[in-house]
Design an enzyme around this catalytic site. Structure first.
Site, PDB file in Angstrom:
ATOM      1  N   SER A 151       0.844  -1.199   0.000  1.00  0.00           N
ATOM      2  CA  SER A 151       0.000   0.000   0.000  1.00  0.00           C
ATOM      3  C   SER A 151       0.884   1.256   0.000  1.00  0.00           C
ATOM      4  O   SER A 151       1.747   1.374  -0.869  1.00  0.00           O
ATOM      5  CB  SER A 151      -0.925  -0.071   1.224  1.00  0.00           C
ATOM      6  OG  SER A 151      -1.952   0.845   1.100  1.00  0.00           O
ATOM      7  N   ASP A 314      -8.447  -6.941  -4.442  1.00  0.00           N
ATOM      8  CA  ASP A 314      -8.176  -5.565  -3.993  1.00  0.00           C
ATOM      9  C   ASP A 314      -8.829  -4.589  -4.965  1.00  0.00           C
ATOM     10  O   ASP A 314      -8.384  -4.426  -6.099  1.00  0.00           O
ATOM     11  CB  ASP A 314      -6.649  -5.360  -3.956  1.00  0.00           C
ATOM     12  CG  ASP A 314      -6.232  -4.000  -3.397  1.00  0.00           C
ATOM     13  OD1 ASP A 314      -7.101  -3.127  -3.208  1.00  0.00           O
ATOM     14  OD2 ASP A 314      -5.021  -3.824  -3.153  1.00  0.00           O
ATOM     15  N   HIS A 347      -7.800  -5.494  -0.166  1.00  0.00           N
ATOM     16  CA  HIS A 347      -6.531  -4.768  -0.062  1.00  0.00           C
ATOM     17  C   HIS A 347      -5.681  -5.244   1.118  1.00  0.00           C
ATOM     18  O   HIS A 347      -4.468  -5.427   0.996  1.00  0.00           O
ATOM     19  CB  HIS A 347      -6.838  -3.270   0.054  1.00  0.00           C
ATOM     20  CG  HIS A 347      -5.631  -2.425   0.222  1.00  0.00           C
ATOM     21  ND1 HIS A 347      -4.642  -2.349  -0.725  1.00  0.00           N
ATOM     22  CD2 HIS A 347      -5.237  -1.622   1.247  1.00  0.00           C
ATOM     23  CE1 HIS A 347      -3.704  -1.528  -0.302  1.00  0.00           C
ATOM     24  NE2 HIS A 347      -4.029  -1.084   0.886  1.00  0.00           N
TER      25      HIS A 347
HETATM   26  N1  LIG Z   1      -5.068  -1.389   6.828  1.00  0.00           N
HETATM   27  C1  LIG Z   1      -3.828  -0.817   6.471  1.00  0.00           C
HETATM   28  C2  LIG Z   1      -3.685  -0.671   5.004  1.00  0.00           C
HETATM   29  C3  LIG Z   1      -4.189   0.597   4.429  1.00  0.00           C
HETATM   30  O1  LIG Z   1      -3.597   0.753   3.174  1.00  0.00           O
HETATM   31  C4  LIG Z   1      -3.583   0.458   7.227  1.00  0.00           C
HETATM   32  O2  LIG Z   1      -4.439   0.867   7.984  1.00  0.00           O
HETATM   33  O3  LIG Z   1      -2.502   1.014   7.120  1.00  0.00           O
END
Ligand SMILES: N[C@@H](CCO)C(=O)O
Ligand SMILES: CC(=O)SCCNC(=O)CCNC(=O)[C@H](O)C(C)(C)COP(=O)(O)OP(=O)(O)OC[C@H]1O[C@@H](n2cnc3c(N)ncnc32)[C@H](O)[C@@H]1OP(=O)(O)O
EC number: 2.3.1.31
Length: 489
Positions: A151, A314, A347
């Site tokens: 991410s 995702d 994701h």
């Molecule tokens: N759940 C993760 C991924 C978000 O991209 C976060 O809170 O950083």
């Protein structure tokens, strides 16, 4: 605890020098919170930087004293795991703009003695990476074995490859994009509006005992939906009711999924700062590595080899965006492996699919090049030096091989401790008489297995590593390779 790095602590380093941000604003001082696992080797060639996502922190693995939950990527970081801490020195740092120890909007503004709040300058992913570079320099690491993340962590990894092409040999970018899309910006904006619409936000100047929890809770609930998938939600909750058997024809919490989202929102407000949420989501919005609308042009300067991974379900960072990264790298002739993992998690799959992640990342990291294992500070000797000098250098450095350099600095030959013994036995006087001029060498970008095969065939225990001009840039030895293979077993 097998497979765990055990009890860990977060460290802090403060850099007084101003950091010039992409916006032109200046941030000083800059504190970075970080954790390390494993040991840095003598050549400082085994360091891997792990970058976290939006709400992550420096605590990627192991346990803090008294905690019952490990760091956020404990499934892949530890002895025997993909980021094998028996082999690698793993570093994870909290981004600037965050709220987990690195300088962010909740830090004290030296100009006022009060928290920065909205006086904190807007930061970008490039700024986060610039700050990380200071940490890596501070640790004495010139070139990372790899930089990895999912991410927003994947964005940082890509940014490293572009901003510092010589500073990382491998890049692992998971569930990410090289440029934020309209949909991603849209979700970030809804989250920010939720925070800013909370009266307690107070233009960012909220006191510690009156935080904008309602706005931040709502922002996280929206965000969290985007981290899951339709299938994952259906599987987890279906249409199940929470603590009741029939619907209530009202607006209290009735469905399990509502209760779950409330829980996720509430938990988030206890661990995250509302202003950091604004700053970090803004950094995500600004992220765009394309040059003149071309991703291939934007990634053209990268020198690392890449692993790009997407998660099939995702829909926030859909696989097509990872394919775009892989295609842009391939268009430049940059080595890249792309894999879409099959997962229903959405994701957040990059945090949950430990098996697939360990396999893909581990295999990618295990594919070692000569440059990954060569000694870069191996001693050499000038062609005109004496046999006595050669013997002394070998003893002082505890080595059995000395590449011999011609006057121009290119490789002229090699002398071994066996050659020295022969010189004594046969009363030879000069290095020239005993050194081998026909030297078997290795190239930095060839696989270690190729160099090992050549050593085995020729019964040689070390090869000088030379660049295109036959300048010696290192030495690879069978000892280093067998240590490595022993650790991989
Ligand atoms: N759940 C993760 C991924 C978000 O991209 C976060 O809170 O950083
Ligand atoms: C990526 C980085 O760099 S770091 C950031 C990563 N960390 C986070 O994002 C933290 C918040 N996110 C999560 O917890 C994520 O869901 C994950 C991906 C980390 C964990 O996923 P999972 O293991 O599948 O957990 P899941 O999403 O089911 O959530 C479990 C929690 O929901 C709670 N829950 C489950 N069902 C319900 C329900 N019906 N009502 C209320 N709460 C519920 C559980 O009790 C549990 O609570 P706890 O975490 O306080 O113990």
């Amino acid at each position: 605890m097998p497979g765990s790095v055990g009890t860990v602590r977060t460290g802090y380093v403060t850099f007084p020098e101003p950091l010039i941000l992409e916006s032109g604003a200046v941030l000083a001082p800059v504190t970075i919170a970080y954790e390390t696992y494993g040991r840095l080797n003598r050549e400082k060639s085994n360091a891997i930087l792990i970058c976290h996502a939006l709400s992550g922190d420096a605590h990627a693995a192991g346990y803090h004293e008294g905690a019952d939950r490990p760091g956020w990527w404990d499934g892949v970081v530890g002895p025997g795991k993909a980021f094998d801490t028996d082999r690698y020195f793993v570093v994870c740092s909290n981004v600037i703009g965050g709220c987990k120890g690195s300088t962010g909007p909740a830090s004290v503004n030296p100009a006022t003695g009060r928290p920065y709040a909205l006086a904190f300058p807007v930061i970008t992913v490039r700024d986060m990476v610039r700050a990380q570079k200071r940490l890596i320099d501070h640790l004495g690491i010139e070139c990372l074995a790899a930089v990895a993340g999912g991410s927003m962590g994947g964005m940082q990894a890509l940014q490293w490859a572009v901003a510092y092409p010589e500073a990382a040999r491998k890049v692992i970018a998971i569930a990410t994009t090289a440029r934020s899309t309209a949909q991603q910006i849209a979700f970030n904006e809804v989250g920010r509006q939720a925070v800013m619409a909370d009266p307690a936000w107070a233009g960012g100047d909220y006191p510690a005992d009156h935080l904008p929890v309602q706005g931040l809770r709502l922002a996280r609930m929206i965000g969290h939906i985007t981290y899951l998938s339709d299938g994952a939600m259906r599987e987890k909750f279906g249409r199940n009711l929470q603590g009741r058997s029939t619907v209530g024809y009202g607006f209290s919490t009735e469905f399990q999924v509502e209760s779950y989202l409330h829980h996720q929102g509430d938990t988030f407000t206890r661990r995250f700062d509302a202003n950091s949420y604004l700053y970090i989501t803004r950094a995500l919005d600004y992220f765009d590595l394309a040059v003149d609308d071309s991703l291939a042009a934007g990634l053209a300067g990268a020198k690392a080899s890449f692993l790009v991974v997407s998660v099939s379900s995702d829909w926030l960072y859909p696989p097509y965006q990872s394919e775009e990264i892989a295609n842009a790298l391939a268009a430049n002739g940059i080595p890249v492996q792309y894999c879409e993992i099959r997962s229903n998690y959405g994701h957040d799959g990059f945090l949950l699919e430990d098996g697939q992640m360990n396999y893909l990342i581990g295999t990618f990291l295990d594919h070692l090049l000569v440059r990954d294992v060569m000694e870069t500070d191996a001693p050499t000797i000038a062609e005109r030096a004496s046999i006595h000098d050669a013997a002394r250098i070998m003893i002082e450095n505890a080595v059995n091989h000395l590449p011999v350099l011609a006057e121009r600095g290119d490789l002229a030959g090699i002398v071994t401790s066996w050659d020295i013994a022969k010189a004594v036995a046969c009363s030879h006087g000069s290095l020239d008489e005993i050194m081998s001029r026909s030297v078997v060498t290795a190239a930095p970008d060839e696989p270690v297995t190729e160099a090992a095969r050549r050593m085995e065939e020729r019964s040689i225990s070390a090869l000088p590593v030379v660049d295109a001009d036959r300048r010696v840039i290192g030495l690879i030895s069978s000892d280093a390779i067998s240590t490595l293979i022993g650790r991989c077993a």
